[in-house]
Design an enzyme around this catalytic site. Sequence first.
Site, PDB file in Angstrom:
ATOM      1  N   HIS A   7     -20.197 -21.948  97.834  1.00  0.00           N
ATOM      2  CA  HIS A   7     -18.733 -21.794  97.431  1.00  0.00           C
ATOM      3  C   HIS A   7     -17.945 -21.215  98.883  1.00  0.00           C
ATOM      4  O   HIS A   7     -18.312 -20.107  99.292  1.00  0.00           O
ATOM      5  CB  HIS A   7     -18.201 -21.030  96.382  1.00  0.00           C
ATOM      6  CG  HIS A   7     -16.562 -21.618  95.989  1.00  0.00           C
ATOM      7  ND1 HIS A   7     -16.044 -20.738  96.174  1.00  0.00           N
ATOM      8  CD2 HIS A   7     -16.088 -22.038  95.077  1.00  0.00           C
ATOM      9  CE1 HIS A   7     -14.302 -21.132  95.787  1.00  0.00           C
ATOM     10  NE2 HIS A   7     -15.021 -22.392  94.778  1.00  0.00           N
TER      11      HIS A   7
ATOM     12  N   ASP B 251     -19.476 -25.704  88.802  1.00  0.00           N
ATOM     13  CA  ASP B 251     -19.905 -27.032  88.640  1.00  0.00           C
ATOM     14  C   ASP B 251     -21.394 -26.949  88.077  1.00  0.00           C
ATOM     15  O   ASP B 251     -22.189 -28.412  88.148  1.00  0.00           O
ATOM     16  CB  ASP B 251     -19.407 -28.109  89.800  1.00  0.00           C
ATOM     17  CG  ASP B 251     -18.118 -28.452  90.080  1.00  0.00           C
ATOM     18  OD1 ASP B 251     -17.790 -28.447  89.063  1.00  0.00           O
ATOM     19  OD2 ASP B 251     -18.297 -28.163  91.730  1.00  0.00           O
TER      20      ASP B 251
HETATM   21  N1  ACO Z   1     -26.808 -26.464  99.643  1.00  0.00           N
HETATM   22  C1  ACO Z   1     -27.692 -26.166 100.655  1.00  0.00           C
HETATM   23  N2  ACO Z   1     -27.506 -25.735 102.134  1.00  0.00           N
HETATM   24  C2  ACO Z   1     -26.140 -24.865 101.486  1.00  0.00           C
HETATM   25  C3  ACO Z   1     -25.364 -25.366 100.029  1.00  0.00           C
HETATM   26  C4  ACO Z   1     -26.041 -26.381  99.381  1.00  0.00           C
HETATM   27  N3  ACO Z   1     -24.921 -25.727  98.520  1.00  0.00           N
HETATM   28  N4  ACO Z   1     -24.017 -24.614 100.822  1.00  0.00           N
HETATM   29  C5  ACO Z   1     -24.063 -24.215 101.636  1.00  0.00           C
HETATM   30  N5  ACO Z   1     -25.194 -24.648 102.624  1.00  0.00           N
HETATM   31  C6  ACO Z   1     -25.401 -24.220 104.161  1.00  0.00           C
HETATM   32  C7  ACO Z   1     -25.059 -24.788 104.985  1.00  0.00           C
HETATM   33  O1  ACO Z   1     -26.591 -25.797 105.631  1.00  0.00           O
HETATM   34  C8  ACO Z   1     -25.179 -23.559 106.388  1.00  0.00           C
HETATM   35  O2  ACO Z   1     -26.636 -23.251 106.681  1.00  0.00           O
HETATM   36  P1  ACO Z   1     -26.682 -22.910 108.303  1.00  0.00           P
HETATM   37  O3  ACO Z   1     -26.093 -22.088 108.243  1.00  0.00           O
HETATM   38  O4  ACO Z   1     -28.133 -23.227 108.239  1.00  0.00           O
HETATM   39  O5  ACO Z   1     -25.933 -23.968 108.849  1.00  0.00           O
HETATM   40  C9  ACO Z   1     -24.355 -22.381 104.915  1.00  0.00           C
HETATM   41  O6  ACO Z   1     -24.760 -22.345 103.890  1.00  0.00           O
HETATM   42  C10 ACO Z   1     -23.330 -22.107 104.944  1.00  0.00           C
HETATM   43  O7  ACO Z   1     -22.436 -23.623 104.650  1.00  0.00           O
HETATM   44  P2  ACO Z   1     -20.793 -23.916 105.262  1.00  0.00           P
HETATM   45  O8  ACO Z   1     -21.051 -25.808 104.474  1.00  0.00           O
HETATM   46  O9  ACO Z   1     -20.582 -23.868 106.175  1.00  0.00           O
HETATM   47  O10 ACO Z   1     -19.300 -23.467 103.796  1.00  0.00           O
HETATM   48  P3  ACO Z   1     -18.621 -24.189 103.557  1.00  0.00           P
HETATM   49  O11 ACO Z   1     -17.762 -22.793 102.912  1.00  0.00           O
HETATM   50  O12 ACO Z   1     -17.715 -24.273 104.267  1.00  0.00           O
HETATM   51  O13 ACO Z   1     -18.995 -24.885 102.295  1.00  0.00           O
HETATM   52  C11 ACO Z   1     -19.264 -25.582  99.849  1.00  0.00           C
HETATM   53  C12 ACO Z   1     -18.598 -24.643 100.804  1.00  0.00           C
HETATM   54  C13 ACO Z   1     -18.306 -26.811 100.566  1.00  0.00           C
HETATM   55  C14 ACO Z   1     -18.461 -25.429  98.765  1.00  0.00           C
HETATM   56  C15 ACO Z   1     -21.030 -25.637 100.312  1.00  0.00           C
HETATM   57  O14 ACO Z   1     -21.886 -24.252  99.695  1.00  0.00           O
HETATM   58  C16 ACO Z   1     -21.572 -26.606  99.783  1.00  0.00           C
HETATM   59  O15 ACO Z   1     -21.455 -28.231 100.289  1.00  0.00           O
HETATM   60  N6  ACO Z   1     -21.818 -27.244  98.396  1.00  0.00           N
HETATM   61  C17 ACO Z   1     -22.371 -28.018  97.252  1.00  0.00           C
HETATM   62  C18 ACO Z   1     -21.236 -29.026  96.776  1.00  0.00           C
HETATM   63  C19 ACO Z   1     -20.300 -28.245  95.687  1.00  0.00           C
HETATM   64  O16 ACO Z   1     -21.247 -28.114  94.710  1.00  0.00           O
HETATM   65  N7  ACO Z   1     -19.033 -28.547  95.987  1.00  0.00           N
HETATM   66  C20 ACO Z   1     -18.250 -27.644  94.481  1.00  0.00           C
HETATM   67  C21 ACO Z   1     -17.503 -26.313  95.465  1.00  0.00           C
HETATM   68  S1  ACO Z   1     -16.859 -25.831  94.198  1.00  0.00           S
HETATM   69  C22 ACO Z   1     -15.620 -26.301  93.770  1.00  0.00           C
HETATM   70  O17 ACO Z   1     -14.585 -27.328  94.662  1.00  0.00           O
HETATM   71  C23 ACO Z   1     -15.241 -26.350  92.245  1.00  0.00           C
END
Ligand code: ACO
Length: 434
Positions: free
Chosen positions: A312, A369
Amino acid sequence: MAKTSQALPEVRLQVGDKALPLETVAATEGNDGIALSGLLSQTGLVSLDPGFLNTAACSSEITFIDGDQGILRYRGYPIEQLAQHSTFLEVAWLLLRGELPTQEELGKFEARVDKHMYLSDDFRQIFSVMPRRAHPMATLGAAINMMAGYYPESLDPKDPAAVQLATVLLLAKMPTIVSYIYRRAAGNALLYPKHGQSYVENFARMTFQLPGEKFEVPPAFYRALDTLLILHADHEQNCSTSTVRLVGSAQANIYMSVSAGVGALSGPLHGGANEAVLNMLAYIRDHDLSPKQFMEKVKSKAEGMRLMGFGHRVYKNYDPRAAIVKEQCDAVLDALGVKDELLAIARELEEVALSDDYFISRMLYPNVDFYTGIIYRAMGFPPSMFTPLFALGRLPGWMAQWREMVNDPAAKIGRPRQIYNGHGARDYVPLAQR
Ligand code: ACO
């Protein structure tokens, strides 16, 4: 309890040999801010913050999140207390008005919503016109836009009575619209709302009742549905809410603004994640993968797979909503007599993730979720309906944030700047010479 007031540090921006003092803005809780509105005029520079990681786009009194401690409050009330004691319509009132309603206020509000749940036969045509294979979020956005055409007396953002009417109409008609989207996809006739049934009872009956049959489910079904709506009701300046505010900042009406929010919510990185979680669990089952094997795929990033329902932007700790959903999951499945193999996979994935360095070091925890889809599935909703259910819950938050913005004297049309990286000026080349 609000944080104790402390003088904020002086902030200066050194630009060349000039130190520009920057005004600071105190928050009652959470991060204080630095006001940057004079930056461009005083320095000729703009701020660059892709994804708004550091940018507050507004001040708000509605929802507070502390992502490090896993705290979520609506108007000061902890989400755990609201989930336990409140109802969705009471929470909607709280978000919209700022205070919990009295019994009389709540009774009148519920009655007003109840009165408007009906959709005219004319309006119902949209559900036959949209292709059956259309994603429910596409139909939902279209139906909400259509409301702007049906209720012109409720469009003026500057008229409080019009805004109040639109708020009630949206709250009232949304469950009917979502249930009709489901019935149309299932090929079933559309049912009418019944006066005297609660909001969630009406919604569930209109969604699931079959011809000639009574719709009967245990009270735990309604309680869980109501709780899930409460948990989704607001989440401060997330992607869809910021979209609603941005569209509304142009003085677009509330229907157009909310419909834009539906579009943002449909994305798999936002509200679409609940559907993506179920698809991911089914993928693991259908490919005979162990949760550990799937995790290796995620961690290798080779196929661009993420562990959906994890991570998140704000929570760097367990999402407090996920903790409530997880607790509810067993109770609801028990009450409905459902055994779900996907729940076992989800639990194992969570266990693996919470002890894996990849997830620990990036502070990735289950978000709201991760378990909601399992409850929705046990209730009988197909995955494509999960995001519309999220939208149904988020509606009061979108409207409360839109209303706060419309009434904020400091609000301006949202219009970000850019850092231009394209060509310099060049002359047009006639088609024949290219
Ligand atoms: N699975 C695996 N790796 C992940 C995940 C995940 N779910 N989420 C983040 N990471 C990793 C990224 O690859 C990144 O790694 P790196 O540093 O090696 O490049 C690091 O964690 C940071 O991730 P970002 O994408 O930069 O984080 P951001 O804050 O931009 O994204 C998000 C947040 C979009 C929610 C992300 O965690 C994600 O894609 N999660 C899965 C989708 C999801 O569950 N979304 C629901 C969010 S809650 C809602 O809207 C109600």
